[in-house]
Design an enzyme around this catalytic site. Structure first.
Site, PDB file in Angstrom:
ATOM      1  N   HIS A   7       0.863  -1.182   0.000  1.00 43.98           N
ATOM      2  CA  HIS A   7       0.000   0.000   0.000  1.00 43.98           C
ATOM      3  C   HIS A   7       0.905   1.241   0.000  1.00 43.98           C
ATOM      4  CE1 HIS A   7      -2.824   2.947   1.713  1.00 43.98           C
ATOM      5  NE2 HIS A   7      -3.795   2.118   1.389  1.00 43.98           N
ATOM      6  N   ASP A  16       2.901  -4.012   8.472  1.00 43.05           N
ATOM      7  CA  ASP A  16       1.678  -3.254   8.231  1.00 43.05           C
ATOM      8  C   ASP A  16       0.511  -4.205   8.498  1.00 43.05           C
ATOM      9  OD1 ASP A  16      -0.603  -2.179   7.155  1.00 43.05           O
ATOM     10  OD2 ASP A  16       0.313  -1.506   5.285  1.00 43.05           O
ATOM     11  N   GLN A  33      -4.650  -4.851   7.379  1.00 36.88           N
ATOM     12  CA  GLN A  33      -5.642  -5.834   6.915  1.00 36.88           C
ATOM     13  C   GLN A  33      -5.561  -7.154   7.674  1.00 36.88           C
ATOM     14  OE1 GLN A  33      -7.991  -4.957   4.989  1.00 36.88           O
ATOM     15  NE2 GLN A  33      -7.209  -3.151   3.924  1.00 36.88           N
ATOM     16  N   LYS A  70     -10.923  -0.061  10.542  1.00 39.19           N
ATOM     17  CA  LYS A  70     -11.114  -1.300   9.778  1.00 39.19           C
ATOM     18  C   LYS A  70     -11.498  -2.455  10.689  1.00 39.19           C
ATOM     19  CE  LYS A  70      -7.529  -0.067   6.392  1.00 39.19           C
ATOM     20  NZ  LYS A  70      -8.224   0.469   5.237  1.00 39.19           N
ATOM     21  N   CYS A 112      -4.722   2.223  -3.733  1.00 39.14           N
ATOM     22  CA  CYS A 112      -3.503   2.808  -3.159  1.00 39.14           C
ATOM     23  C   CYS A 112      -2.321   1.869  -3.348  1.00 39.14           C
ATOM     24  CB  CYS A 112      -3.684   3.151  -1.677  1.00 39.14           C
ATOM     25  SG  CYS A 112      -5.031   4.281  -1.380  1.00 39.14           S
TER      26      CYS A 112
END
Ligand code: C6P
Length: 410
Positions: free
Chosen positions: A121, A198, A201, A224, A364
């Site tokens: 991303h 990261d 997700q 999220k 992104c």
């Protein structure tokens, strides 16, 4: 876990979209919020609203207690050894930039290397470009397999004694790939590099244990994972937080301020300059309670089951290209696809007329789009409130879109 029962917790599902019940398949962009989180936000503003770590009055104490309790909840959720290793930020983007500014920019120099895949991303790519520009360090990209996976032998071949930082998304927001972060962290550490994960997700969708993963930093976003927008987390190892400089200077983060020099509090507070995101953090604490009561193992299984079902159903439709690991491969809860010959924005617009919300665009991840050979894609992403019926609605709406655009597909 019963998604039909869980849906009742989410007021948004009472909405009609273009005359249809809402089929929300865009949770990778942002999740919906349960009443349990909305109620906590309302209760905070009605009964506790006050600044934290300042006033000695009753409301100030209540707000401070709730804010710090939220930090404890988040720490428990990701198995951080201490709540002091949890910094509240605005989201994944800010957390990653804080590592880039407060850690990498003050340490890296020409000859140092930063290793990451080109599928990241933009939030986990541009900050490292900026570090490279400012320090003279260089970026080395890991090769991607055709299905978007990373091979550990390629990581072994790319990471060297020059590598100072390795970073990767735990789960790709475009391909749904689940990356082997624990194994990559082991390689990074063997070469003296730090490992930045990261978790935008992954943290919302699967159990996370930062000690087990042995990551040095983990970044994720509250919005999220059933929490409010504007709140996120940066987890870091204690010794790295000690070395890392604050990004924001001002109130709240200081120890002693003199006319020409000042000192900071210890972590996590030295990273939370200014009035923090109090309600957001408390809302995130409520989201963590909500998800923990359901169980992240169950959420992971449910999301992957729906994504695999969608994958199988979409692959069976003539004219649809599906990207990322194929059906049956362990994956995150999303599926990225294109209706051949039709712009994904047009596909998403037709789906929306049927109440089906999917994301369309480059997600992104422009370098990844180039690797896939497309400008953009559509993406359906699943969460605990989605059902197999939602997948069927997606398939039906896509069949309609296919008929509508039939001439373009040819
Ligand atoms: N991806 C998506 O639709 P923020 O915006 O800071 O909360 O999260 C940024 C981010 C970082 N890493 C990954 C892997 C992400 O998926 C995201 C957010 C959304 O895919 C919005 S672009």
């Amino acid at each position: 876990m019963n998604p039909i029962e869980l849906r009742k917790d989410f007021p948004i599902f009472e909405e009609k979209i273009n005359g249809h019940p809402l089929v929300y398949l865009d949770s990778a962009a942002t999740s919906q919020k349960p009443r349990q989180v909305l109620d906590v936000l309302k209760r905070y503003y009605e009964h506790e609203n006050s600044n934290v770590h300042r006033g000695v009055h009753t409301l100030g104490t209540r707000a401070t207690e709730s804010y710090e309790q939220a930090r404890e909840k988040v720490a428990t959720f990701i198995h951080a050894p201490s709540a002091n290793q949890v910094v509240f930020t605005r989201g994944t983007t800010e957390s990653l930039n804080m590592i880039a500014y407060g850690y990498a920019r003050t340490r890296f120099q020409a000859g140092d290397e930063i290793v990451l895949p080109p599928s990241e991303h933009h939030s986990n790519l541009i900050p490292w470009q900026q570090v490279a520009r400012a320090t003279g360090a260089s970026i080395k990209y890991l090769p991607l397999q055709p299905d978007g996976t990373i091979r550990l032998e390629d990581v072994e071949a790319t990471v060297t004694e020059k590598t100072k930082l390795v970073t990767i998304a735990h789960v790709s927001n475009v391909l749904g790939t689940i990356n082997p972060v624990k194994e990559i962290a082991e390689i990074a550490h063997r070469h003296g590099a730090i490992m930045v994960v990261d978790g935008a997700q992954s943290v919302p969708h699967m159990p996370i244990d930062v000690v087990e993963l042995d990551c040095d930093f983990l970044a994720f976003s509250g919005h999220k994972m059933c929490g409010p927008t504007g709140i996120g987390v940066l987890y870091g190892k204690k010794e790295l937080f000690e070395q890392m400089e604050p990004t924001y200077f001002g109130g709240e983060m200081i120890d002693v301020v003199e006319l020409y020099e000042s000192t900071w509090k210890e972590a996590p507070w030295k990273f939370e300059g200014g009035t923090p995101i109090i309600a957001g953090a408390i809302g995130l604490g409520a989201a963590v309670d909500y998800l923990s009561a359901i169980g992240l193992d169950a959420v992971a299984e449910h999301d992957a089951k729906l994504a695999n079902l969608a994958m199988e159903r979409l692959q069976a439709i003539d004219g649809i290209d599906v990207y990322g690991p194929q059906a049956g491969v362990h994956r995150g809860g999303l599926v990225t696809f294109n209706l051949r010959g039709v712009h994904p924005h047009d596909v998403a617009t037709v789906l929306d007329t049927q109440g089906v919300a999917v994301r369309a665009g480059h997600h992104c991840a422009q370098p990844l789009m180039r690797i896939l050979g497309v400008g953009s894609t559509a993406r359906a992403s699943f969460y605990l409130y989605n059902t197999e019926d939602d997948v069927e609605h997606l398939v039906e709406a896509l069949q309609q879109a296919k008929e509508f655009f039939g001439h373009a597909i040819g």
